[in-house]
Design a protein around this motif. Structure first.
Motif, mmCIF file in Angstrom:
data_model
loop_
_atom_site.group_PDB
_atom_site.id
_atom_site.type_symbol
_atom_site.label_atom_id
_atom_site.label_comp_id
_atom_site.label_asym_id
_atom_site.label_seq_id
_atom_site.Cartn_x
_atom_site.Cartn_y
_atom_site.Cartn_z
ATOM 1 N N HIS A 361 0.881 -1.166 0.000
ATOM 2 C CA HIS A 361 0.000 0.000 0.000
ATOM 3 C C HIS A 361 0.922 1.220 0.000
ATOM 4 O O HIS A 361 1.273 1.756 1.047
ATOM 5 C CB HIS A 361 -0.912 -0.006 1.223
ATOM 6 N N TRP A 362 1.301 1.634 -1.188
ATOM 7 C CA TRP A 362 2.369 2.614 -1.327
ATOM 8 C C TRP A 362 1.854 3.984 -1.775
ATOM 9 O O TRP A 362 0.821 4.104 -2.424
ATOM 10 C CB TRP A 362 3.416 2.122 -2.340
ATOM 11 N N ALA A 363 2.625 4.996 -1.421
ATOM 12 C CA ALA A 363 2.419 6.351 -1.930
ATOM 13 C C ALA A 363 3.781 6.850 -2.391
ATOM 14 O O ALA A 363 4.806 6.536 -1.783
ATOM 15 C CB ALA A 363 1.856 7.260 -0.850
ATOM 16 N N MET A 364 3.802 7.622 -3.473
ATOM 17 C CA MET A 364 5.071 8.119 -4.001
ATOM 18 C C MET A 364 4.992 9.610 -4.287
ATOM 19 O O MET A 364 4.025 10.083 -4.884
ATOM 20 C CB MET A 364 5.474 7.356 -5.267
ATOM 21 N N LEU A 365 6.021 10.324 -3.860
ATOM 22 C CA LEU A 365 6.145 11.754 -4.110
ATOM 23 C C LEU A 365 7.440 11.982 -4.873
ATOM 24 O O LEU A 365 8.508 11.526 -4.460
ATOM 25 C CB LEU A 365 6.154 12.521 -2.787
ATOM 26 N N TYR A 366 7.338 12.690 -5.998
ATOM 27 C CA TYR A 366 8.514 12.998 -6.808
ATOM 28 C C TYR A 366 8.638 14.510 -6.953
ATOM 29 O O TYR A 366 7.677 15.197 -7.281
ATOM 30 C CB TYR A 366 8.383 12.355 -8.192
ATOM 31 N N PHE A 367 9.821 15.032 -6.665
ATOM 32 C CA PHE A 367 10.090 16.446 -6.905
ATOM 33 C C PHE A 367 11.570 16.588 -7.245
ATOM 34 O O PHE A 367 12.355 15.646 -7.096
ATOM 35 C CB PHE A 367 9.719 17.306 -5.695
ATOM 36 N N ALA A 368 11.959 17.762 -7.728
ATOM 37 C CA ALA A 368 13.361 18.015 -8.068
ATOM 38 C C ALA A 368 13.928 19.082 -7.146
ATOM 39 O O ALA A 368 13.202 19.939 -6.636
ATOM 40 C CB ALA A 368 13.498 18.450 -9.527
ATOM 41 N N ASP A 369 15.249 19.026 -6.950
ATOM 42 C CA ASP A 369 15.888 19.954 -6.021
ATOM 43 C C ASP A 369 15.964 21.372 -6.567
ATOM 44 O O ASP A 369 15.843 22.343 -5.829
ATOM 45 C CB ASP A 369 17.282 19.455 -5.630
ATOM 46 N N THR A 401 1.518 10.450 -6.154
ATOM 47 C CA THR A 401 0.621 9.388 -6.594
ATOM 48 C C THR A 401 0.656 8.251 -5.581
ATOM 49 O O THR A 401 1.355 8.331 -4.566
ATOM 50 C CB THR A 401 1.008 8.894 -8.010
ATOM 51 N N GLY A 402 -0.107 7.203 -5.831
ATOM 52 C CA GLY A 402 -0.154 6.078 -4.903
ATOM 53 C C GLY A 402 -0.885 4.890 -5.505
ATOM 54 O O GLY A 402 -1.482 4.991 -6.579
ATOM 55 N N TYR A 403 -0.837 3.776 -4.799
ATOM 56 C CA TYR A 403 -1.414 2.533 -5.326
ATOM 57 C C TYR A 403 -2.911 2.651 -5.536
ATOM 58 O O TYR A 403 -3.498 1.983 -6.408
ATOM 59 C CB TYR A 403 -1.112 1.371 -4.370
ATOM 60 N N ASP A 404 -3.569 3.499 -4.751
ATOM 61 C CA ASP A 404 -5.023 3.595 -4.788
ATOM 62 C C ASP A 404 -5.512 4.805 -5.576
ATOM 63 O O ASP A 404 -6.703 5.082 -5.594
ATOM 64 C CB ASP A 404 -5.576 3.669 -3.364
ATOM 65 N N TYR A 405 -4.603 5.529 -6.226
ATOM 66 C CA TYR A 405 -5.024 6.695 -6.988
ATOM 67 C C TYR A 405 -5.792 6.248 -8.225
ATOM 68 O O TYR A 405 -5.325 5.403 -8.985
ATOM 69 C CB TYR A 405 -3.820 7.538 -7.418
ATOM 70 N N SER A 406 -6.919 6.834 -8.388
ATOM 71 C CA SER A 406 -7.730 6.565 -9.571
ATOM 72 C C SER A 406 -8.247 7.905 -10.074
ATOM 73 O O SER A 406 -8.053 8.940 -9.441
ATOM 74 C CB SER A 406 -8.916 5.649 -9.231
ATOM 75 N N THR A 407 -8.912 7.880 -11.197
ATOM 76 C CA THR A 407 -9.463 9.122 -11.742
ATOM 77 C C THR A 407 -10.378 9.794 -10.723
ATOM 78 O O THR A 407 -10.362 11.000 -10.541
ATOM 79 C CB THR A 407 -10.256 8.845 -13.033
ATOM 80 N N GLU A 408 -11.127 8.973 -9.982
ATOM 81 C CA GLU A 408 -12.094 9.534 -9.053
ATOM 82 C C GLU A 408 -11.398 10.235 -7.889
ATOM 83 O O GLU A 408 -11.642 11.396 -7.601
ATOM 84 C CB GLU A 408 -13.023 8.432 -8.509
ATOM 85 N N ASN A 409 -10.481 9.510 -7.179
ATOM 86 C CA ASN A 409 -9.917 10.152 -6.001
ATOM 87 C C ASN A 409 -8.804 11.128 -6.339
ATOM 88 O O ASN A 409 -8.432 11.954 -5.534
ATOM 89 C CB ASN A 409 -9.427 9.123 -4.963
ATOM 90 N N ALA A 410 -8.278 11.044 -7.563
ATOM 91 C CA ALA A 410 -7.252 12.014 -7.952
ATOM 92 C C ALA A 410 -7.843 13.398 -8.156
ATOM 93 O O ALA A 410 -7.190 14.396 -7.928
ATOM 94 C CB ALA A 410 -6.548 11.558 -9.231
ATOM 95 N N ILE A 411 -9.114 13.444 -8.577
ATOM 96 C CA ILE A 411 -9.707 14.756 -8.868
ATOM 97 C C ILE A 411 -10.675 15.197 -7.776
ATOM 98 O O ILE A 411 -11.292 16.234 -7.883
ATOM 99 C CB ILE A 411 -10.434 14.743 -10.232
ATOM 100 N N GLU A 412 -10.752 14.408 -6.715
ATOM 101 C CA GLU A 412 -11.664 14.757 -5.643
ATOM 102 C C GLU A 412 -11.330 16.133 -5.066
ATOM 103 O O GLU A 412 -10.177 16.422 -4.733
ATOM 104 C CB GLU A 412 -11.570 13.700 -4.535
ATOM 105 N N ASN A 413 -12.318 16.979 -4.987
ATOM 106 C CA ASN A 413 -12.177 18.340 -4.458
ATOM 107 C C ASN A 413 -11.229 19.211 -5.274
ATOM 108 O O ASN A 413 -10.750 20.233 -4.796
ATOM 109 C CB ASN A 413 -11.677 18.301 -3.001
ATOM 110 N N ALA A 414 -10.938 18.806 -6.478
ATOM 111 C CA ALA A 414 -10.018 19.601 -7.305
ATOM 112 C C ALA A 414 -10.778 20.706 -8.030
ATOM 113 O O ALA A 414 -11.914 20.531 -8.442
ATOM 114 C CB ALA A 414 -9.322 18.711 -8.315
ATOM 115 N N ASP A 415 -10.113 21.819 -8.193
ATOM 116 C CA ASP A 415 -10.697 22.911 -8.964
ATOM 117 C C ASP A 415 -10.514 22.677 -10.458
ATOM 118 O O ASP A 415 -11.299 23.119 -11.267
ATOM 119 C CB ASP A 415 -10.035 24.235 -8.578
ATOM 120 N N GLN A 416 -9.408 22.006 -10.815
ATOM 121 C CA GLN A 416 -9.159 21.675 -12.210
ATOM 122 C C GLN A 416 -8.727 20.213 -12.267
ATOM 123 O O GLN A 416 -8.128 19.687 -11.354
ATOM 124 C CB GLN A 416 -8.052 22.554 -12.797
#
Length: 487
Positions: A361-369, A401-416
């Motif tokens: 049950h993973w979550a991943m965050l990617y960013f650059a320095d 992102t994460g293992y459970d991200y889907s179209t539905e929960n990815a856009i939940e409460n999103a303005d865009q």
């Protein structure tokens, strides 16, 4: 006496000219020898120095050559002056150069002799600034080395969460405008393009170089001082996480860098470039995969934080890709840069595949320095290098992102939203990243409580401040633009 004066003159001309030639590559890009310039020299190994020099603009080389030509000319010039004229010129030189420093020394009650070197005379100021900056860097490193030994004083409370494995991937030198996930026309981030994720479109890094950026993003800053013992790694560790730091960047140069010290706080750490034993030009990030696989094995009940620090798109880009690239854009260097971003995207896809295969049950965050600036722009030699004067030096990706991200929960409460993406357009600064990371990990800590909801489009205060090469705050919104020329 005349012969001695002549030899002294020739020595000084040659000495200062050669120093100027050697410092030109740094001076034209970083300015006078401040803390950042001196620190960069100390932390950089031989390979990275060669890569840096090879990516300099033609103007830099021409400036160095001009100094050499002027030196030869000055050595050949033979001007005869009377003894009185020589004494007059010498007196004028010393009066103009040391009048102000002498006044400062007198005002200090003849106690602070360093005032005598506080002159604007370039030949003196250069060595004075270099020495003082070196002293500051060494003092900071000694302080970091001591403070890292102190126990952290975090007071974390862990909330129940749906993830057991948190993966934080730190990219290197990535400008978001060169990623198709952020609108670049060449599809060089196919995995990110299609992943259901939260995408921050206006995240800016804390600083324009690795050490400045990551220390100010991953460690606590209090009273304008960094406390490396209170880092995201020690916080997770204190909260009961099993922690990993897997790095394709160096651990030891003359001494450990501040970022390496943070990494060594982890329960398990690996540096592929430990010392100089494995210091090759081409050491791809995929060499981390065996260690990533080991870290992603499902074992025990402990949550995990796995930090993966990439070499990514560090200049020079063709050294990152072994000179290979898929599509040509502007120059070979830029083509390699695009390929290096695609290689990172492929690695992120591999990490997802491993985590899914192990049923985590993973979550991943990617960013650059940090980002980069153009050199030799709009020429066949176009390249990218470190700078602190452009917005693109700070405009980097941040994607969750994460293992459970889907179209539905990815856009939940999103303005865009688009294609399974939760788009956050509000500006966010890396100087305030630590509280967000704590929230992401499901950790509450009294000093990391923030009124800013990073995961919404809430307009938050103080998100426009960044740190310059001179380690001073500046307003991101006032920086120049260095956008890609698509024509």
């Amino acid at each position: 006496m005349a012969a001695t004066s002549r030899r002294t003159y020739l020595f000084l001309i040659a000495f200062f000219s050669l120093i100027g030639m050697c410092y030109t590559p740094i001076g034209l890009n970083y300015g006078y020898p401040d803390v950042n310039a001196v620190g960069s020299l100390i932390y950089t190994n031989g390979n990275e120095t060669a890569e840096y020099i090879s990516g300099l603009s033609v103007f830099t080389y021409l400036t160095a050559i001009a100094i050499l030509v002027l030196m030869i000319f000055a050595l050949k010039v033979n001007i005869t002056l009377s003894g009185k004229s020589k004494k007059g010129l010498l007196a004028l030189f010393f009066i103009s150069a040391f009048w102000s420093p002498a006044k400062g020394y007198i005002k200090s009650g003849f106690e602070d002799c360093s005032e005598l070197f506080d002159t604007s005379l370039p030949e003196v100021r250069f060595f004075s600034d270099a020495y003082q900056s070196y002293q500051k860097v060494m003092s900071e490193n000694n302080r970091f080395a001591q403070i890292i030994k102190y126990r952290d004083d975090w007071q974390p409370v862990v909330k129940e969460g749906k993830y057991d494995t948190y993966i934080m991937v730190i990219g290197e030198s990535v400008r978001k405008d060169f990623m198709s996930a952020y609108g670049f026309p060449t599809k060089n981030t196919p995995w990110l393009d299609n992943a259901n994720a939260t995408v921050l479109t206006h995240y800016i890094s804390a600083a324009p170089s690795t050490q400045l950026s990551l220390t100010n993003s991953l460690a606590m800053r209090e009273a304008n001082e960094l406390h490396l013992n209170n880092s995201i790694v020690s916080l997770a560790k204190k909260a009961g996480f099993e922690t990993y730091w897997l790095s394709n960047q160096g651990m030891k140069g003359g001494f450990d860098s501040p970022v390496a010290l943070i990494g060594q706080q982890a329960n398990h750490y690996t540096f592929l470039k430990e010392g100089s034993s494995d210091d090759r030009s081409y050491l791809p990030d995929e060499n981390l995969l065996p260690y990533i696989r080991k870290a992603l094995v499902k074992d025990g009940q402990k949550k995990k934080l796995i930090v993966i620090h990439l070499m990514g798109s560090h200049p020079q880009p063709c050294a990152r890709t072994d000179g290979k690239y898929g599509s040509y854009f502007h120059s070979q260097n830029i083509a390699c840069y695009l390929q290096s971003i695609q290689n990172t995207d492929s690695l992120l896809a591999d990490i997802e595949a491993i985590a899914n295969k192990n049923q985590l049950h993973w979550a991943m965050l990617y960013f650059a320095d940090h980002g980069l600036s153009f050199v030799d722009k709009n020429t066949e030699r176009e390249n990218l290098t470190h700078n602190d004067s452009h917005k693109q030096n700070y405009q980097v990706p941040l994607i969750i992102t994460g293992y459970d991200y889907s179209t539905e929960n990815a856009i939940e409460n999103a303005d865009q939203s688009k294609a399974g993406k939760h788009i956050i357009d509000a500006q966010r600064s890396g100087l305030h990243l630590l509280p967000m990371l704590a929230t992401w990990l499901g950790i509450e800590e009294p000093r990391l409580i923030s009124a800013c909801d990073w995961f919404s489009n809430q307009a938050c205060q103080n998100q426009h401040t960044v740190i310059s090469f001179s380690n001073e705050y500046q307003d991101f919104n006032h920086l120049k633009d260095d956008s890609i020329n698509f024509h």
